[in-house]
Design a protein around this motif. Structure first.
Motif, mmCIF file in Angstrom:
data_model
loop_
_atom_site.group_PDB
_atom_site.id
_atom_site.type_symbol
_atom_site.label_atom_id
_atom_site.label_comp_id
_atom_site.label_asym_id
_atom_site.label_seq_id
_atom_site.Cartn_x
_atom_site.Cartn_y
_atom_site.Cartn_z
ATOM 1 N N GLU A 6 -5.486 50.321 39.714
ATOM 2 C CA GLU A 6 -6.319 50.808 38.644
ATOM 3 C C GLU A 6 -6.341 50.281 37.068
ATOM 4 N N PHE A 7 -5.201 49.738 37.014
ATOM 5 C CA PHE A 7 -5.593 49.516 35.007
ATOM 6 C C PHE A 7 -5.449 48.173 34.987
ATOM 7 N N CYS A 8 -5.593 47.411 35.782
ATOM 8 C CA CYS A 8 -5.245 45.958 36.245
ATOM 9 C C CYS A 8 -6.359 44.675 34.958
ATOM 10 N N PHE A 9 -6.109 44.746 34.702
ATOM 11 C CA PHE A 9 -6.723 43.616 33.822
ATOM 12 C C PHE A 9 -7.781 42.980 35.092
ATOM 13 N N GLY A 10 -7.191 42.318 35.627
ATOM 14 C CA GLY A 10 -8.129 41.382 36.651
ATOM 15 C C GLY A 10 -9.117 41.888 36.885
ATOM 16 N N CYS A 11 -8.288 42.780 38.028
ATOM 17 C CA CYS A 11 -9.316 43.983 39.272
ATOM 18 C C CYS A 11 -9.265 44.976 39.267
ATOM 19 N N GLY A 12 -8.967 45.583 37.958
ATOM 20 C CA GLY A 12 -9.028 47.359 38.084
ATOM 21 C C GLY A 12 -10.252 48.089 37.413
ATOM 22 N N GLY A 13 -10.646 48.385 38.419
ATOM 23 C CA GLY A 13 -11.917 49.417 37.445
ATOM 24 C C GLY A 13 -11.091 50.611 36.470
ATOM 25 N N GLY A 14 -10.456 50.777 36.149
ATOM 26 C CA GLY A 14 -9.801 51.026 34.770
ATOM 27 C C GLY A 14 -9.749 50.842 33.713
ATOM 28 N N GLN A 15 -9.779 49.462 33.851
ATOM 29 C CA GLN A 15 -10.156 48.910 33.138
ATOM 30 C C GLN A 15 -11.590 48.677 32.005
ATOM 31 N N PRO A 16 -12.352 48.661 31.122
ATOM 32 C CA PRO A 16 -13.894 48.585 30.437
ATOM 33 C C PRO A 16 -13.707 47.088 30.719
ATOM 34 N N HIS A 17 -13.530 46.082 29.569
ATOM 35 C CA HIS A 17 -13.368 45.238 29.275
ATOM 36 C C HIS A 17 -13.203 44.278 29.680
#
Length: 194
Positions: free
Chosen positions: A35-46
């Motif tokens: 969820e918090f992967c910068f590439g594919c996660g939805g939990g990273q707003p940017h």
């Protein structure tokens, strides 16, 4: 690519990749590996919010929309962000092999600028496997899946055990990922990047 380093050239005794029998079916959305992967996660707003789909053989396709948060030069995607999109797409291939692997080497070529607002169409495939080494290649096109090539990459991924993440990651994130009751999400949390 104009020239690939020797580290990205499979040895003569490398074997063709074999899609795992339990790999997602062609066309199936792979979803975020964490969820918090910068590439594919939805939990990273940017983050990139990259979406990858299983392809035929050991290949994937993906799309990534360049937003103003991803710019380097005014109105253009940052090269590091484009390299991240390639790395994320290449890392998704490991799900088709059903192995945990990390990026060992990534070489990128930037063929043309990618403007903000562009949908980058990515395609990647595993080209060879040699013991723990997984060789792969990817291209990113603008204007559609058959559009002009904007970026290319060759990569070497190294198969690792889950201990790689347990020994090196922050304990709170590792515990949260390992406590996920969804076995697929739990397994996928540890699939790419060192």
């Amino acid at each position: 690519m104009t020239a690939t380093s020797a580290a990205l050239t499979p040895p003569a005794d490398a074997i063709p990749p074999v899609r795992h029998p339990d790999a997602p079916a062609p066309g199936e959305l792979l979803g975020a590996h964490y969820e918090f992967c910068f590439g594919c996660g939805g939990g990273q707003p940017h983050g990139l919010h990259l979406e990858a789909r299983a392809g035929d053989g050991v290949s994937v396709t993906a799309e990534f929309t360049v937003t103003p948060d991803h710019q380097g030069a005014p109105g253009l995607a940052h090269g590091g962000v484009l390299a991240t999109a390639l790395d994320e797409t290449l890392g998704s291939l490991n799900w088709l092999l059903r192995v945990i692997a990390v990026t060992g080497r990534l070489e990128t070529d930037f063929a043309r600028p990618v403007p903000v607002g562009t949908v980058l169409h990515l395609e990647a495939q595993v080209t060879a496997v040699h013991r723990r080494k997984i060789y792969s290649t990817a291209v990113g096109r603008i204007g559609g899946p058959d559009g002009p090539v904007a970026v290319r990459a060759d990569a070497l991924f190294i198969e690792v055990k889950v201990d790689h993440f347990i020994d090196n990651g922050r304990p709170e994130e590792i515990q949260a990922a390992m406590s996920d009751p969804d076995q697929v999400r739990r397994a996928r949390a540890f699939e790419v990047n060192p």
